[in-house]
Design a protein around this motif. Structure first.
Motif, PDB file in Angstrom:
ATOM      1  N   ASN A 114       1.643 -44.658 -58.281  1.00  0.00           N
ATOM      2  CA  ASN A 114       0.581 -44.104 -59.116  1.00  0.00           C
ATOM      3  C   ASN A 114       0.388 -45.002 -60.336  1.00  0.00           C
ATOM      4  OD1 ASN A 114       2.503 -43.370 -61.122  1.00  0.00           O
ATOM      5  ND2 ASN A 114       2.806 -41.352 -60.189  1.00  0.00           N
ATOM      6  N   LEU A 115      -0.676 -44.775 -61.093  1.00  0.00           N
ATOM      7  CA  LEU A 115      -1.044 -45.662 -62.190  1.00  0.00           C
ATOM      8  C   LEU A 115       0.012 -45.685 -63.285  1.00  0.00           C
ATOM      9  CD1 LEU A 115      -3.059 -47.509 -63.618  1.00  0.00           C
ATOM     10  CD2 LEU A 115      -4.226 -45.457 -64.488  1.00  0.00           C
ATOM     11  N   ASN A 116       0.525 -44.515 -63.672  1.00  0.00           N
ATOM     12  CA  ASN A 116       1.496 -44.466 -64.760  1.00  0.00           C
ATOM     13  C   ASN A 116       2.770 -45.235 -64.397  1.00  0.00           C
ATOM     14  OD1 ASN A 116       1.932 -42.750 -67.473  1.00  0.00           O
ATOM     15  ND2 ASN A 116       3.882 -42.916 -66.409  1.00  0.00           N
ATOM     16  N   THR A 117       3.207 -45.114 -63.148  1.00  0.00           N
ATOM     17  CA  THR A 117       4.386 -45.843 -62.704  1.00  0.00           C
ATOM     18  C   THR A 117       4.134 -47.343 -62.698  1.00  0.00           C
ATOM     19  OG1 THR A 117       5.015 -43.958 -61.309  1.00  0.00           O
ATOM     20  CG2 THR A 117       6.085 -46.054 -60.852  1.00  0.00           C
ATOM     21  N   ALA A 118       2.930 -47.754 -62.311  1.00  0.00           N
ATOM     22  CA  ALA A 118       2.587 -49.179 -62.309  1.00  0.00           C
ATOM     23  C   ALA A 118       2.646 -49.751 -63.721  1.00  0.00           C
ATOM     24  CB  ALA A 118       1.195 -49.374 -61.712  1.00  0.00           C
ATOM     25  N   ILE A 119       2.129 -48.990 -64.695  1.00  0.00           N
ATOM     26  CA  ILE A 119       2.175 -49.437 -66.090  1.00  0.00           C
ATOM     27  C   ILE A 119       3.619 -49.499 -66.576  1.00  0.00           C
ATOM     28  CG2 ILE A 119       1.503 -48.866 -68.451  1.00  0.00           C
ATOM     29  CD1 ILE A 119      -1.007 -47.534 -67.276  1.00  0.00           C
ATOM     30  N   TYR A 120       4.390 -48.480 -66.247  1.00  0.00           N
ATOM     31  CA  TYR A 120       5.799 -48.422 -66.630  1.00  0.00           C
ATOM     32  C   TYR A 120       6.568 -49.631 -66.084  1.00  0.00           C
ATOM     33  CZ  TYR A 120      10.675 -46.785 -66.300  1.00  0.00           C
ATOM     34  OH  TYR A 120      12.043 -46.681 -66.354  1.00  0.00           O
ATOM     35  N   THR A 121       6.245 -50.049 -64.861  1.00  0.00           N
ATOM     36  CA  THR A 121       6.943 -51.155 -64.214  1.00  0.00           C
ATOM     37  C   THR A 121       6.726 -52.475 -64.942  1.00  0.00           C
ATOM     38  OG1 THR A 121       6.690 -50.043 -62.070  1.00  0.00           O
ATOM     39  CG2 THR A 121       7.237 -52.378 -62.020  1.00  0.00           C
ATOM     40  N   ILE A 122       5.578 -52.620 -65.617  1.00  0.00           N
ATOM     41  CA  ILE A 122       5.311 -53.858 -66.354  1.00  0.00           C
ATOM     42  C   ILE A 122       6.380 -54.099 -67.415  1.00  0.00           C
ATOM     43  CG2 ILE A 122       3.686 -55.002 -67.922  1.00  0.00           C
ATOM     44  CD1 ILE A 122       1.434 -53.537 -66.489  1.00  0.00           C
ATOM     45  N   GLY A 123       6.938 -53.021 -67.969  1.00  0.00           N
ATOM     46  CA  GLY A 123       7.937 -53.157 -69.015  1.00  0.00           C
ATOM     47  C   GLY A 123       9.328 -53.482 -68.523  1.00  0.00           C
ATOM     48  N   GLU A 124       9.526 -53.520 -67.212  1.00  0.00           N
ATOM     49  CA  GLU A 124      10.834 -53.843 -66.668  1.00  0.00           C
ATOM     50  C   GLU A 124      11.075 -55.355 -66.703  1.00  0.00           C
ATOM     51  OE1 GLU A 124      10.679 -51.935 -62.854  1.00  0.00           O
ATOM     52  OE2 GLU A 124      11.384 -50.023 -63.679  1.00  0.00           O
ATOM     53  N   GLY A 125      12.232 -55.775 -66.271  1.00  0.00           N
ATOM     54  CA  GLY A 125      12.610 -57.174 -66.417  1.00  0.00           C
ATOM     55  C   GLY A 125      11.949 -58.136 -65.457  1.00  0.00           C
ATOM     56  N   MET A 126      11.326 -57.647 -64.370  1.00  0.00           N
ATOM     57  CA  MET A 126      10.799 -58.554 -63.364  1.00  0.00           C
ATOM     58  C   MET A 126       9.652 -59.442 -63.853  1.00  0.00           C
ATOM     59  SD  MET A 126      11.219 -59.865 -60.499  1.00  0.00           S
ATOM     60  CE  MET A 126      12.517 -58.771 -59.892  1.00  0.00           C
ATOM     61  N   PRO A 127       8.645 -58.939 -64.587  1.00  0.00           N
ATOM     62  CA  PRO A 127       7.571 -59.830 -65.041  1.00  0.00           C
ATOM     63  C   PRO A 127       8.068 -61.023 -65.859  1.00  0.00           C
ATOM     64  CG  PRO A 127       6.855 -57.559 -65.234  1.00  0.00           C
ATOM     65  CD  PRO A 127       8.315 -57.515 -64.868  1.00  0.00           C
ATOM     66  N   PRO A 128       8.961 -60.837 -66.862  1.00  0.00           N
ATOM     67  CA  PRO A 128       9.476 -62.014 -67.574  1.00  0.00           C
ATOM     68  C   PRO A 128      10.225 -62.987 -66.667  1.00  0.00           C
ATOM     69  CG  PRO A 128       9.935 -60.028 -68.814  1.00  0.00           C
ATOM     70  CD  PRO A 128       9.430 -59.579 -67.489  1.00  0.00           C
ATOM     71  N   VAL A 129      10.963 -62.454 -65.693  1.00  0.00           N
ATOM     72  CA  VAL A 129      11.685 -63.327 -64.767  1.00  0.00           C
ATOM     73  C   VAL A 129      10.705 -64.143 -63.934  1.00  0.00           C
ATOM     74  CG1 VAL A 129      13.194 -63.380 -62.744  1.00  0.00           C
ATOM     75  CG2 VAL A 129      13.737 -61.876 -64.667  1.00  0.00           C
ATOM     76  N   LEU A 130       9.631 -63.500 -63.472  1.00  0.00           N
ATOM     77  CA  LEU A 130       8.614 -64.206 -62.693  1.00  0.00           C
ATOM     78  C   LEU A 130       7.914 -65.275 -63.532  1.00  0.00           C
ATOM     79  CD1 LEU A 130       7.002 -61.220 -60.744  1.00  0.00           C
ATOM     80  CD2 LEU A 130       8.478 -63.006 -59.805  1.00  0.00           C
ATOM     81  N   ILE A 131       7.633 -64.939 -64.774  1.00  0.00           N
ATOM     82  CA  ILE A 131       7.010 -65.914 -65.671  1.00  0.00           C
ATOM     83  C   ILE A 131       7.947 -67.098 -65.879  1.00  0.00           C
ATOM     84  CG2 ILE A 131       6.248 -66.323 -68.039  1.00  0.00           C
ATOM     85  CD1 ILE A 131       5.194 -63.446 -68.071  1.00  0.00           C
ATOM     86  N   SER A 132       9.232 -66.815 -66.086  1.00  0.00           N
ATOM     87  CA  SER A 132      10.211 -67.882 -66.273  1.00  0.00           C
ATOM     88  C   SER A 132      10.288 -68.779 -65.041  1.00  0.00           C
ATOM     89  CB  SER A 132      11.592 -67.292 -66.567  1.00  0.00           C
ATOM     90  OG  SER A 132      11.595 -66.606 -67.800  1.00  0.00           O
ATOM     91  N   ALA A 133      10.301 -68.154 -63.862  1.00  0.00           N
ATOM     92  CA  ALA A 133      10.375 -68.936 -62.622  1.00  0.00           C
ATOM     93  C   ALA A 133       9.158 -69.848 -62.486  1.00  0.00           C
ATOM     94  CB  ALA A 133      10.472 -67.998 -61.422  1.00  0.00           C
TER      95      ALA A 133
END
Length: 308
Positions: A136-155
């Motif tokens: 759902n939308l709220n969960t998708a927004i919440y997931t942005i704050g987890e560690g995966m996006p910074p890790v992907l950006i770093s990679a």
């Protein structure tokens, strides 16, 4: 998926940055190490070639510098601001949470945390989830704050840096990981010392505080003790500061990063993971860790010899 798309958009923008500054890049030696000078916004920044695993070996130095920065006279006002805003928000935490969740229901925004299995397999009688996507939308927004996006950006920055031989890109990737590790250690330590209930687990108004729980008790019911401070908010702040400071010519990074933080912050109140007063300390810590991480991994060139 939203996290991946956000990371790809950011990475494409950083690649554009490289094409804008490549004609001003200068190769030098700094303390017997290869380094590059980038001229951005009429300022020269020096980036030594990052050493392997520098994001781990630099952690002690990061903590030392953060401690020094945090206990200077100039830090008194920021500490008072953090303490004051935390206290003010704490007084209205329940009202804020109830209001955000009521508004969510009014606009038919599902505030539950829902995921769907994308990759999983059965291991005997046990089902193992390899990857889950927000449902759902709220969960998708919440997931942005987890560690995966910074890790992907770093990679992505590492890949770009290796292909283009761009030390700024490589250094920024290392800095993000360094900041996240240091920030993660600190927030986990404070969570265990404070022991605040998350809203969805609260047994009293504004959540109960049970400091210094044993490791066993904490691990048996993590969400009953890990609300304060918000690791998600600290992670996002650290990442935003590091990206904005290393790419000052991209002035949109700060506003976009802070806007995303605000949206994710509301989503975490909406789904009952955090109280509003969990945020000021996390934001302050993220800011300091981000600034310190950048400072110890680059220098500002003030003269032709590249001295600090």
């Amino acid at each position: 998926m939203r996290s991946v798309l956000l990371s790809l958009v950011l990475l494409s923008s950083f690649q554009t940055v490289q094409s804008q500054v490549s004609d001003t890049l200068v190769e030098i030696k700094h303390h017997q190490r290869p380094a590059q000078i980038f001229i951005m916004d009429s300022q020269s920044y020096g980036y030594p070639k990052p050493k392997p695993f520098a994001f781990v070996t630099s952690i002690p130095r990061t903590f030392k510098r953060v401690g020094k920065e945090s206990f200077q006279r100039k830090s008194v006002k920021p500490w008072l601001l953090i303490a004051g805003s935390t206290a003010a928000m704490w007084a209205f935490d329940q009202h804020i949470t109830d209001g955000v969740q009521q508004f969510s229901r009014h606009i038919n925004l599902d505030n539950s945390r829902k995921y769907i299995d994308i990759i999983d397999f059965n291991l005997g009688k046990m089902n193992v989830d390899v990857y889950q996507a927000p449902d759902n939308l709220n969960t998708a927004i919440y997931t942005i704050g987890e560690g995966m996006p910074p890790v992907l950006i770093s990679a992505g920055l590492v890949l770009h840096g290796l292909i283009k031989k761009d030390y700024r890109s490589l250094s920024t990737a290392s800095q993000i990981m360094q900041g996240l590790v240091a920030m993660g250690i600190t927030t986990q330590a404070i969570k265990r010392m404070t022991g605040r209930e998350s809203p969805f687990q609260s047994t009293q108004i504004r959540g109960k505080w049970t400091p210094f729980q044993s490791l066993k008790t904490y691990q048996q019911a993590v969400s009953k003790y890990d609300a304060f401070p918000s690791g998600h908010m600290g992670t996002m702040m650290t990442t935003t500061v590091i990206l904005a400071d290393n790419y000052p010519e991209k002035r949109w990074i700060g506003p976009v990063g802070y806007s995303v933080m605000a949206i994710v912050g509301l989503s975490m109140i909406n789904n009952g993971v955090h109280w509003a007063s969990d945020y000021p300390l996390a934001i302050g810590m993220g800011y300091v860790f981000g600034k310190v991480t950048v400072k110890i991994n680059r220098w500002i060139r003030h003269d032709e010899k590249g001295k600090r």
